[in-house]
Enzyme design. Structure first.
Site, short mmCIF file in Angstrom:
data_model
loop_
_atom_site.label_atom_id
_atom_site.label_comp_id
_atom_site.label_asym_id
_atom_site.label_seq_id
_atom_site.Cartn_x
_atom_site.Cartn_y
_atom_site.Cartn_z
N HIS A 238 0.82 -1.21 0.00
CA HIS A 238 0.00 0.00 0.00
C HIS A 238 0.86 1.27 0.00
CE1 HIS A 238 -3.55 -2.45 1.02
NE2 HIS A 238 -2.85 -3.01 1.97
O1 RIB Z 1 -5.00 0.40 4.49
C1 RIB Z 1 -3.60 0.30 4.39
C2 RIB Z 1 -2.93 1.36 5.21
O2 RIB Z 1 -3.26 1.16 6.59
C3 RIB Z 1 -1.40 1.30 5.15
O3 RIB Z 1 -0.88 2.58 5.33
C4 RIB Z 1 -1.05 0.42 6.31
O4 RIB Z 1 0.27 0.66 6.80
C5 RIB Z 1 -2.06 0.87 7.33
O5 RIB Z 1 -1.56 2.06 7.94
#
Ligand code: RIB
Ligand code: CA
Length: 310
Positions: A238
């Site tokens: 992500h």
């Molecule tokens: O939904 C994914 C996000 O939420 C990423 O930034 C992960 O590290 C969590 O913080």
């Protein structure tokens, strides 16, 4: 070419760690600071993890400044089941040498923005950035761009409707996304296309570097979580989407959109409503749509291989 002055606002976090290590391997980015926020785990742990990652990258020049310990208007449960109880895969780490700054994250960001144009990569809940807007009115004019990992057009990942970073602090996300600054948003629609597989973890282990070994080690429990929840061990990167965007600007297809956050809703609190209709094609808010994952994986391998042997 001028280097991009960058602050990474983060809640490390296993995927945060990969994003941070990619950024610290890249001379194009002048990473001035990691500012921490409560998110995946509490801010004590996210700050300790940020210090650990600066040590691991061999970058004592990077400042670590603690930010908000709680969302603006709600409580927050730790996501220990995703990132480990310590937030970084629950592997053993040496005591970090990198100190924690005495300056609050929000004050540090404001000071850096006042000195010269600043880019912010926001890869955790947006609490620090919303507080920055409240405490320093007009600060948005001194921020070159904000690249945010957050939100989703389709189903969420912490509820059926909401993505974690927005869900964790919807009031903050609503304020940041409505702010007068250029925003590039990387939602789950995009990030789920960016994955590393077991062969990539094996590649990292084979680098014979501390960064390679530790990155593979923290990704191992993250892969087990993905296997349990998504039915395969491919780990979703992500947060790395924000750094990939800064380093390879044309790699991610983007489109203009209007984005608002649901802060009410018995079942939809934290949902992002991303309006991609033609009328918003020229919106200053750009939303990531798609990428070529093999090209992304090659980018990750090449950048992480830049760390020294040992
Ligand atoms: O939904 C994914 C996000 O939420 C990423 O930034 C992960 O590290 C969590 O913080
Ligand atoms: Ca994160």
């Amino acid at each position: 070419m001028a280097r991009t002055r960058l602050v990474i606002d983060t809640d490390p976090g296993v995927d945060d760690a990969v994003a941070i290590l990619l950024a610290l391997a890249s001379d194009e980015l002048d990473v001035l600071a990691l500012t921490t926020v409560a998110g995946n785990v509490g801010v004590d742990k996210t700050t300790l993890n940020a210090r650990r990652l600066v040590d691991l990258a061999g970058r004592p020049d990077v400042v670590v400044a603690r930010g908000c310990a709680a969302p603006l208007a709600s409580d927050l449960d730790e996501a220990g089941d995703v990132h480990g109880l310590d937030g970084l895969g629950d592997i053993a780490w040496p005591e970090p040498r990198t100190p924690e700054s005495d300056e609050h994250a929000v004050d540090l960001i404001a000071r850096l923005a006042a000195e010269a144009p600043l880019t912010i990569a926001a890869i955790g809940p947006l609490t620090n950035l919303a507080l920055l807007q409240a405490r320093y009115p007009g600060v948005e004019a001194r921020v070159e761009r904000v690249v945010i990992m957050g939100g989703a057009s389709f189903a969420g990942n912490v509820t059926a409707a909401a993505e974690f970073n927005v869900w964790a602090d919807p009031e903050a996300a609503a304020r940041v996304l409505a702010g007068p600054w250029p925003i590039t948003l990387m939602p789950l629609d995009l990030t789920h296309q960016a994955t590393l597989g077991d062969d990539d973890l094996e590649y990292l282990r084979g680098l014979d570097t501390e960064v390679g070994r530790r990155t593979a080690a923290i990704l191992e429990p993250y892969a087990a979580f993905h296997d349990q929840w998504y039915g395969n061990r491919d780990v979703i990167m992500h947060d790395a989407m924000t750094i990939y965007e800064l380093l390879v600007p044309d790699a991610i297809e983007k489109q203009g959109a209007h984005v608002v956050v649901e802060t009410g809703g018995a079942h939809t609190r934290g949902a992002t409503v991303i309006d991609r209709r033609r009328g918003f094609a020229s919106s200053p808010t750009r939303v990531g749509v798609s990428l070529d994952n093999p090209a992304f994986v090659a980018f990750v391998r090449e950048r992480l291989a830049r760390y020294p042997l040992g």
